[in-house]
Design an enzyme around this catalytic site. Structure first.
Site, PDB file in Angstrom:
ATOM      1  N   GLU A  17      85.474  25.703  49.792  1.00  0.00           N
ATOM      2  CA  GLU A  17      86.487  26.598  49.216  1.00  0.00           C
ATOM      3  C   GLU A  17      87.666  25.754  48.734  1.00  0.00           C
ATOM      4  O   GLU A  17      88.095  24.833  49.432  1.00  0.00           O
ATOM      5  CB  GLU A  17      86.947  27.597  50.284  1.00  0.00           C
ATOM      6  N   THR A  48      89.891  30.506  45.458  1.00  0.00           N
ATOM      7  CA  THR A  48      90.693  31.632  45.962  1.00  0.00           C
ATOM      8  C   THR A  48      91.471  32.305  44.828  1.00  0.00           C
ATOM      9  O   THR A  48      91.614  31.772  43.726  1.00  0.00           O
ATOM     10  CB  THR A  48      91.681  31.205  47.070  1.00  0.00           C
ATOM     11  N   TYR A  49      91.995  33.482  45.167  1.00  0.00           N
ATOM     12  CA  TYR A  49      92.681  34.323  44.179  1.00  0.00           C
ATOM     13  C   TYR A  49      93.945  34.878  44.830  1.00  0.00           C
ATOM     14  O   TYR A  49      93.867  35.669  45.779  1.00  0.00           O
ATOM     15  CB  TYR A  49      91.739  35.466  43.799  1.00  0.00           C
ATOM     16  N   ALA A  51      95.872  33.848  47.028  1.00  0.00           N
ATOM     17  CA  ALA A  51      95.876  33.813  48.501  1.00  0.00           C
ATOM     18  C   ALA A  51      97.221  33.337  49.046  1.00  0.00           C
ATOM     19  O   ALA A  51      98.028  32.754  48.328  1.00  0.00           O
ATOM     20  CB  ALA A  51      94.766  32.901  49.012  1.00  0.00           C
ATOM     21  N   ARG A 108      89.808  42.728  50.127  1.00  0.00           N
ATOM     22  CA  ARG A 108      90.903  43.688  49.980  1.00  0.00           C
ATOM     23  C   ARG A 108      92.194  42.966  49.600  1.00  0.00           C
ATOM     24  O   ARG A 108      92.963  43.434  48.773  1.00  0.00           O
ATOM     25  CB  ARG A 108      91.109  44.437  51.305  1.00  0.00           C
ATOM     26  N   ASP A 110      95.691  40.719  51.336  1.00  0.00           N
ATOM     27  CA  ASP A 110      96.715  41.036  52.343  1.00  0.00           C
ATOM     28  C   ASP A 110      97.809  41.889  51.729  1.00  0.00           C
ATOM     29  O   ASP A 110      98.129  41.746  50.553  1.00  0.00           O
ATOM     30  CB  ASP A 110      97.308  39.741  52.904  1.00  0.00           C
ATOM     31  N   ALA A 124      87.829  46.582  50.942  1.00  0.00           N
ATOM     32  CA  ALA A 124      86.923  45.715  50.170  1.00  0.00           C
ATOM     33  C   ALA A 124      85.616  46.445  49.856  1.00  0.00           C
ATOM     34  O   ALA A 124      85.040  46.256  48.781  1.00  0.00           O
ATOM     35  CB  ALA A 124      86.645  44.436  50.952  1.00  0.00           C
ATOM     36  N   LYS A 164      80.751  47.707  54.810  1.00  0.00           N
ATOM     37  CA  LYS A 164      80.934  46.784  53.686  1.00  0.00           C
ATOM     38  C   LYS A 164      79.588  46.201  53.250  1.00  0.00           C
ATOM     39  O   LYS A 164      79.326  46.068  52.053  1.00  0.00           O
ATOM     40  CB  LYS A 164      81.905  45.681  54.126  1.00  0.00           C
TER      41      LYS A 164
HETATM   42  P1  FAD Z   1      88.445  44.841  54.424  1.00  0.00           P
HETATM   43  O1  FAD Z   1      86.995  44.528  54.587  1.00  0.00           O
HETATM   44  O2  FAD Z   1      88.798  45.962  53.518  1.00  0.00           O
HETATM   45  O3  FAD Z   1      89.051  45.107  55.873  1.00  0.00           O
HETATM   46  C1  FAD Z   1      90.462  45.199  56.052  1.00  0.00           C
HETATM   47  C2  FAD Z   1      90.760  45.994  57.297  1.00  0.00           C
HETATM   48  O4  FAD Z   1      90.398  47.373  57.088  1.00  0.00           O
HETATM   49  C3  FAD Z   1      90.000  45.558  58.545  1.00  0.00           C
HETATM   50  O5  FAD Z   1      90.846  45.710  59.638  1.00  0.00           O
HETATM   51  C4  FAD Z   1      88.829  46.527  58.606  1.00  0.00           C
HETATM   52  O6  FAD Z   1      88.346  46.708  59.946  1.00  0.00           O
HETATM   53  C5  FAD Z   1      89.466  47.803  58.062  1.00  0.00           C
HETATM   54  N1  FAD Z   1      88.497  48.691  57.377  1.00  0.00           N
HETATM   55  C6  FAD Z   1      87.583  48.325  56.459  1.00  0.00           C
HETATM   56  N2  FAD Z   1      86.920  49.422  56.011  1.00  0.00           N
HETATM   57  C7  FAD Z   1      87.439  50.482  56.650  1.00  0.00           C
HETATM   58  C8  FAD Z   1      87.197  51.880  56.614  1.00  0.00           C
HETATM   59  N3  FAD Z   1      86.249  52.398  55.820  1.00  0.00           N
HETATM   60  N4  FAD Z   1      87.930  52.696  57.408  1.00  0.00           N
HETATM   61  C9  FAD Z   1      88.903  52.176  58.231  1.00  0.00           C
HETATM   62  N5  FAD Z   1      89.181  50.856  58.297  1.00  0.00           N
HETATM   63  C10 FAD Z   1      88.466  50.023  57.522  1.00  0.00           C
HETATM   64  N6  FAD Z   1      93.004  36.802  50.525  1.00  0.00           N
HETATM   65  C11 FAD Z   1      93.513  36.623  49.280  1.00  0.00           C
HETATM   66  O7  FAD Z   1      94.521  37.241  48.916  1.00  0.00           O
HETATM   67  N7  FAD Z   1      92.913  35.758  48.389  1.00  0.00           N
HETATM   68  C12 FAD Z   1      91.797  35.046  48.725  1.00  0.00           C
HETATM   69  O8  FAD Z   1      91.286  34.274  47.906  1.00  0.00           O
HETATM   70  C13 FAD Z   1      91.258  35.197  50.035  1.00  0.00           C
HETATM   71  N8  FAD Z   1      90.150  34.529  50.418  1.00  0.00           N
HETATM   72  C14 FAD Z   1      89.584  34.782  51.638  1.00  0.00           C
HETATM   73  C15 FAD Z   1      88.383  34.149  51.987  1.00  0.00           C
HETATM   74  C16 FAD Z   1      87.755  34.432  53.194  1.00  0.00           C
HETATM   75  C17 FAD Z   1      86.439  33.741  53.535  1.00  0.00           C
HETATM   76  C18 FAD Z   1      88.337  35.359  54.099  1.00  0.00           C
HETATM   77  C19 FAD Z   1      87.664  35.674  55.402  1.00  0.00           C
HETATM   78  C20 FAD Z   1      89.542  35.972  53.775  1.00  0.00           C
HETATM   79  C21 FAD Z   1      90.179  35.711  52.552  1.00  0.00           C
HETATM   80  N9  FAD Z   1      91.375  36.323  52.174  1.00  0.00           N
HETATM   81  C22 FAD Z   1      91.902  36.118  50.922  1.00  0.00           C
HETATM   82  C23 FAD Z   1      92.117  37.140  53.140  1.00  0.00           C
HETATM   83  C24 FAD Z   1      91.786  38.649  53.057  1.00  0.00           C
HETATM   84  O9  FAD Z   1      92.201  39.175  51.814  1.00  0.00           O
HETATM   85  C25 FAD Z   1      92.539  39.337  54.196  1.00  0.00           C
HETATM   86  O10 FAD Z   1      92.046  38.918  55.432  1.00  0.00           O
HETATM   87  C26 FAD Z   1      92.645  40.857  54.145  1.00  0.00           C
HETATM   88  O11 FAD Z   1      93.601  41.269  55.108  1.00  0.00           O
HETATM   89  C27 FAD Z   1      91.355  41.595  54.458  1.00  0.00           C
HETATM   90  O12 FAD Z   1      90.459  41.482  53.462  1.00  0.00           O
HETATM   91  P2  FAD Z   1      88.940  42.054  53.645  1.00  0.00           P
HETATM   92  O13 FAD Z   1      88.296  41.952  52.339  1.00  0.00           O
HETATM   93  O14 FAD Z   1      88.285  41.425  54.798  1.00  0.00           O
HETATM   94  O15 FAD Z   1      89.292  43.587  53.959  1.00  0.00           O
END
Ligand code: FAD
Length: 289
Positions: A17, A48-49, A51, A108, A110, A124, A164
């Site tokens: 990454e 990344t995007y 981040a 999703r 932050d 997401a 997901k």
């Molecule tokens: P989600 O899968 O949507 O989950 C977010 C939260 O919502 C979790 O607590 C989950 O349990 C909860 N949730 C999900 N679905 C539901 C539902 N249906 N009902 C109720 N609760 C639910 N961020 C950036 O801005 N840019 C990047 O490039 C970036 N790269 C990353 C790369 C990796 C490998 C990882 C692991 C993270 C990265 N992140 C990045 C960080 C990420 O955007 C954050 O961790 C964010 O807070 C959560 O994203 P997610 O896609 O996991 O969210």
């Protein structure tokens, strides 16, 4: 090319990454990183995007295209949805198609307390379902061995992760962690919950003290005693801390690969020296001949 064509079923993946240059730097600075990573042959490099609280940048697609076309390595773009509308995503999808990029880590993103999210996507999983309806993409998602910081329990987080995956996720890349037992416990729970896609373990080599403090605040990873001891012993000695951080990451990778994980996703932090040291140490273990 889709990642499913690059990594065959059952093969241990080794992926990198990187992040786009900071706003004030020119895109040219990424060439230094890419030149430095050249020859290490990861299965793909993800970019990344927006981040770390930075505004979303448009360089992600440019860099992913450069990786594919100039360095002959498959790439993936990260894409977040909280601050993108469906129309915004449509525009990005168009760009990806024009550039032949088929791999997306759909996230999703932050929350930024100062900016109101757009309302089209809450999770997401919603972005993933939308992307699947928009084209033939290979979609990856994030996962959290120690639970996502906003979810009350790991069991609940895994239920959400299953949603997901059911929405069309082809592969999961994990958040960084420093205790392999945390990852193996998570993996067992995920498999028991019926999550059957490949899950890569996210490894971040810690090469300086500021980096670890920033990362742990952002992602909430816990620090095992032996890691804390290492930091305390070498924090005054930057070269020794870097070498100890590299050794710690190698140790984690050897143990994870021996336990049969699907792959290692290395957070390179755009540091080719560190990525090279680790790759040289583990490549024969990841791909034994
Ligand atoms: P989600 O899968 O949507 O989950 C977010 C939260 O919502 C979790 O607590 C989950 O349990 C909860 N949730 C999900 N679905 C539901 C539902 N249906 N009902 C109720 N609760 C639910 N961020 C950036 O801005 N840019 C990047 O490039 C970036 N790269 C990353 C790369 C990796 C490998 C990882 C692991 C993270 C990265 N992140 C990045 C960080 C990420 O955007 C954050 O961790 C964010 O807070 C959560 O994203 P997610 O896609 O996991 O969210």
């Amino acid at each position: 090319m889709k990642i499913s064509e690059v990594i065959s079923a059952g093969q241990t993946a080794f992926t990198f990454e990187i992040f786009p240059p900071k706003k004030q730097s020119s895109i040219e600075t990424i060439y230094q990183t890419l030149e430095g990573l050249h020859g290490l042959h990861p299965d793909f490099i993800s970019v990344t995007y927006g981040a770390g609280g930075n505004a979303a940048d448009t360089k992600t697609c440019d860099i992913a295209q450069i990786i594919r076309e100039k360095y002959n390595t498959e790439s993936a773009v990260h894409l977040t949805c909280l601050y993108n509308s469906k129309e915004d995503i449509d525009q990005i999808v168009l760009q990806l198609k024009e550039r032949g990029i088929q791999n997306i880590l759909a996230l999703r993103g932050d929350r930024n307390p100062d900016i109101a999210p757009k309302e089209d996507f809450r999770y997401a999983s919603e972005l993933i379902a939308y992307l699947k309806s928009k084209g033939d993409f290979y979609i990856m998602g994030g996962c959290y061995p120690e639970c996502h910081p906003q979810c009350p329990t790991l069991d609940e987080d895994i239920e959400n992760l299953k949603r997901k995956v059911d929405a069309g996720t082809d592969r999961l890349l994990s958040q960084l962690f420093f205790d392999n037992d945390d990852f193996m416990r998570f993996l067992e729970k995920a498999r028991r919950a019926g999550i059957d896609v490949p899950i890569e373990a996210g490894i971040m080599p810690v090469v300086n003290k500021a980096q670890i403090e920033r990362m742990v605040t952002l992602c909430g990873a816990s620090l095992p005693h032996k890691f804390v001891r290492m930091m305390a012993k070498y924090e005054q000695y930057p070269d020794a801390l870097r070498d100890a951080g590299i050794a710690y990451a190698i140790d984690q990778i050897v143990d994870l690969v021996s336990q049969g994980v699907d792959g290692i996703h290395l957070y390179t932090m755009n540091n080719p020296y560190v990525a090279r040291k680790i790759t040289e140490a583990v490549q024969g273990i990841i791909r034994p001949v």
